[in-house]
Every structure is written in structure tokens, then in C-alpha cells.
Design an enzyme around this catalytic site. Structure first.
Site, mmCIF file in Angstrom:
data_model
loop_
_atom_site.group_PDB
_atom_site.id
_atom_site.type_symbol
_atom_site.label_atom_id
_atom_site.label_comp_id
_atom_site.label_asym_id
_atom_site.label_seq_id
_atom_site.Cartn_x
_atom_site.Cartn_y
_atom_site.Cartn_z
ATOM 1 N N HIS A 77 0.810 -1.221 0.000
ATOM 2 C CA HIS A 77 0.000 0.000 0.000
ATOM 3 C C HIS A 77 0.842 1.269 0.000
ATOM 4 O O HIS A 77 0.549 2.222 -0.724
ATOM 5 C CB HIS A 77 -0.928 0.021 1.219
ATOM 6 C CG HIS A 77 -2.077 -0.907 1.112
ATOM 7 N ND1 HIS A 77 -3.027 -1.043 2.105
ATOM 8 C CD2 HIS A 77 -2.463 -1.766 0.125
ATOM 9 C CE1 HIS A 77 -3.922 -1.932 1.734
ATOM 10 N NE2 HIS A 77 -3.596 -2.392 0.540
ATOM 11 N N LYS A 95 -8.083 -0.883 3.264
ATOM 12 C CA LYS A 95 -7.632 -1.045 4.635
ATOM 13 C C LYS A 95 -6.885 -2.374 4.819
ATOM 14 O O LYS A 95 -7.103 -3.306 4.045
ATOM 15 C CB LYS A 95 -8.812 -0.915 5.612
ATOM 16 C CG LYS A 95 -10.035 -1.785 5.262
ATOM 17 C CD LYS A 95 -9.843 -3.229 5.626
ATOM 18 C CE LYS A 95 -10.777 -4.141 4.903
ATOM 19 N NZ LYS A 95 -10.114 -5.393 4.510
ATOM 20 N N ASP A 176 -5.906 -7.896 8.502
ATOM 21 C CA ASP A 176 -6.914 -8.087 7.467
ATOM 22 C C ASP A 176 -8.326 -8.087 8.027
ATOM 23 O O ASP A 176 -9.243 -7.535 7.416
ATOM 24 C CB ASP A 176 -6.666 -9.410 6.737
ATOM 25 C CG ASP A 176 -7.245 -9.388 5.339
ATOM 26 O OD1 ASP A 176 -8.405 -9.795 5.177
ATOM 27 O OD2 ASP A 176 -6.557 -8.934 4.415
#
Length: 325
Positions: A77, A95, A176
Site C-alpha cells: 500500500h 484497509k 486483514d
């Protein structure tokens, strides 16, 4: 149709789900990028996207893209978001925002220097039932908040190469799945002042279970549970001195909830009416911010996403999970 033109960076399952919801909401998706040209072309054909790019660099350089959804594993990311920002693109980053607080700070600072929006795609915060939950809390409907509980528990592959078990990809239930209840506790009760966590590690060293207790600034407490090896109720409860809000399964998706009085009677029942999965609401919010010339969200400020990563760092340290990077 909106004047903002979306680019999709990566072509995994979450990218498909998000793009489906963008199209359902009538948003404009102009390009997709992958490290493999054939994967990008296939994704573009599936979703009716005009252009596909065989590299992320080509995608972020596309002049017909205004905002990019970052859908890579969270280990990538930071690099992907900063690449897009440095090419003048706003970013909505799946996210958790990054692997750790340091990477989150880097994204925040690059976005601020460029005057661009960098927003974590914690889609639950933008769902209609969560908007109503916050309205009820702000109105004092359940009194002083005392406690919160939530779980995000799924049975996912035990294959060591699976993303959730691979430490090099930021694997583990915490980042996660656990990000959902942790972010929820932050949203409802504010920053934690005390963090305690216990858990279990799998064969690869990634966490498979974590039980988390947080104390918040008001003195309220939250009890959070996550697992990647077993399915729990996936419900949430917010408990106040004048009642409670019980959010049904699956609490972090469009669902129902009830407001109970202390005697157990139901004061209000809410039922979601959402097309698709519901991921379009975060996109609509991002577009509104850009249209208004704003580069941060009151619903989830970038600094809060940074601070949540610090909370996850502390939980991960207590669990004994160490990433190769």
C-alpha cells in the site's frame, strides 16, 4: 455520472467488488492497472473499462485518471499510494492503510505536501446503518457509553502461501480482519489509553487469533476478537447507561440493528437498503471531499488512520508477530 475519473490499481477480488459497486452507483471508471497486461485487459473487459495498463506506473501516469483505488496487499500500500500521489492522483487505499505507523505517516505527509486526498478505504464507516448508529449515540439515545464488543471471525485457508498466512504480505488475522473491530472501537469510543492483547500464531508466524481489550479516554472499555481459522457470530454491541445498540451479523456490512432500553424493550429497529456490497459509499464520500476542495475526511481523518496503525502496531507487538520488512 461524476466528473471524477477512477483508476483501479490491482485486479484481485477486492478490486472486482469495489468496481462492481462503483458501476452500480454510476461512477466513472476509466482505467485499470496491473503488473500483468493480460490481467488488466481481462479486468477491463469484465467491467467495461475503456483502458487497461500493464504496469502501475502507466496507470498513475494516465491523464484521464483523477483518483486511484489501491487494491494491492497491504504490504504494498505505501509504495503504491505514494507512487500515485507523486503523479498527482488522489488515493483511496484499501484497509489497513499500511503495514505500520511509519508507512502511514509517509503517505499522510506526501498527500499533505501535494494537496491531495489520501483516505483509508474503511468502507464500514460510510455505510448508512453506521451513520444512523453515530446519530443515535450523539443524541444521547443510549446515555453514557460504557462498553463495546465486536468480532470479525472467518474461516480462511490454512495454506502457508495464502495472503493471510504469508508474513511477507503482512499476513495475519489482525491486519486483514481485526482492523474492522479496532477501527470500530476507535470510531465509537475514541483513542485507546490502554491496550492489552493475547492471541495465537499459526505455522508461518502470522496471527490466527487475537483477543483485544482496550480502555478509552472516557473510561469506557472495548472487547474485540478476530480469527482467520473459525467463524464466530460477527455481531457488535454498544452499551450505554440508558440502553444498548445491537448490530446484527454481519455487523461491518449493510445489516440491521436494534436499540434496546435497559429493560430489553426495542426502541428502534433499523434495516439497511443498500444496492450491491456497499463499497460505493466510501467512494461517494471521497468524491464529495474532492468536489469541495477538501483533502481530509471528518468521518475518518488521515491522522486517525495513522493512529489506528499505531494501535495495531502495539497489538501486533504483544502478539509477537514480526514482519520480514
Amino acid at each position: 455520472m461524476t466528473s471524477l475519473r477512477w483508476g483501479i490499481l490491482a485486479t484481485g477480488g477486492i478490486a472486482h467488488a469495489f468496481t462492481d459497486d462503483l458501476r452500480t452507483a454510476g461512477r466513472t471508471v476509466t482505467a485499470v492497472g496491473s503488473r500483468r497486461a493480460d490481467a488488466a485487459a481481462e479486468f477491463a473487459a469484465t467491467h467495461g473499462i475503456p483502458r487497461s495498463h500493464g504496469s502501475y506506473e502507466d496507470l498513475v501516469s494516465d491523464p484521464d485518471v483523477d483518483i486511484i483505488y489501491i487494491a494491492t496487499p497491504h504490504s504494498a500500500h505505501s509504495d503504491n499510494a505514494i507512487l500515485a500521489l507523486e503523479h498527482g492522483k488522489h488515493v483511496l487505499i484499501e484497509k489497513p492503510l499500511t503495514l505500520d505507523e511509519g508507512q502511514a505517516v509517509a503517505i499522510r505527509d506526501v498527500a499533505a505536501a501535494r494537496g491531495l486526498l489520501a483516505m483509508e478505504a474503511m468502507w464500514t464507516r460510510y455505510l448508512p446503518h453506521m451513520i444512523r448508529v453515530r446519530e443515535l449515540i450523539d443524541s444521547g439515545a443510549i446515555g453514557e457509553l460504557r462498553a463495546l464488543s465486536a468480532d470479525h471471525t472467518q474461516r480462511i485457508s490454512t495454506d502457508p502461501a495464502h495472503r493471510l498466512n504469508a508474513l511477507e504480505l503482512g499476513g495475519g488475522a489482525l491486519l486483514d480482519l481485526g482492523i474492522y473491530p479496532v477501527s470500530f472501537a476507535w470510531d465509537i469510543l475514541g483513542a485507546p489509553t490502554e491496550i492489552r492483547a493475547v492471541g495465537r500464531l499459526g505455522e508461518t508466524g502470522a496471527d490466527t487469533e487475537a483477543a483485544i481489550s482496550l480502555t478509552h479516554g472516557s473510561g469506557a472499555v472495548s472487547s474485540l476478537l478476530t480469527s482467520s481459522r473459525a467463524v464466530g457470530p460477527n455481531v457488535a454491541h454498544i452499551i450505554g447507561t440508558e440502553g444498548r445498540i445491537s448490530i446484527d451479523a454481519v455487523w461491518y456490512t449493510p445489516t440491521t440493528f436494534r436499540v434496546h432500553a435497559p429493560d430489553g424493550s426495542v426502541r428502534e429497529e433499523y434495516r439497511s437498503d443498500v444496492q450491491g456490497r456497499g463499497m460505493q459509499y466510501q467512494a461517494l464520500h471521497a468524491e464529495q471531499l474532492v468536489a469541495e476542495g477538501r483533502t481530509d475526511s471528518a468521518l475518518l481523518p488521515i491522522q486517525e488512520s495513522v493512529a489506528i496503525m499505531a494501535t495495531l502496531d502495539e497489538i501486533r507487538a504483544q502478539l509477537g508477530v514480526v514482519y520480514p520488512s
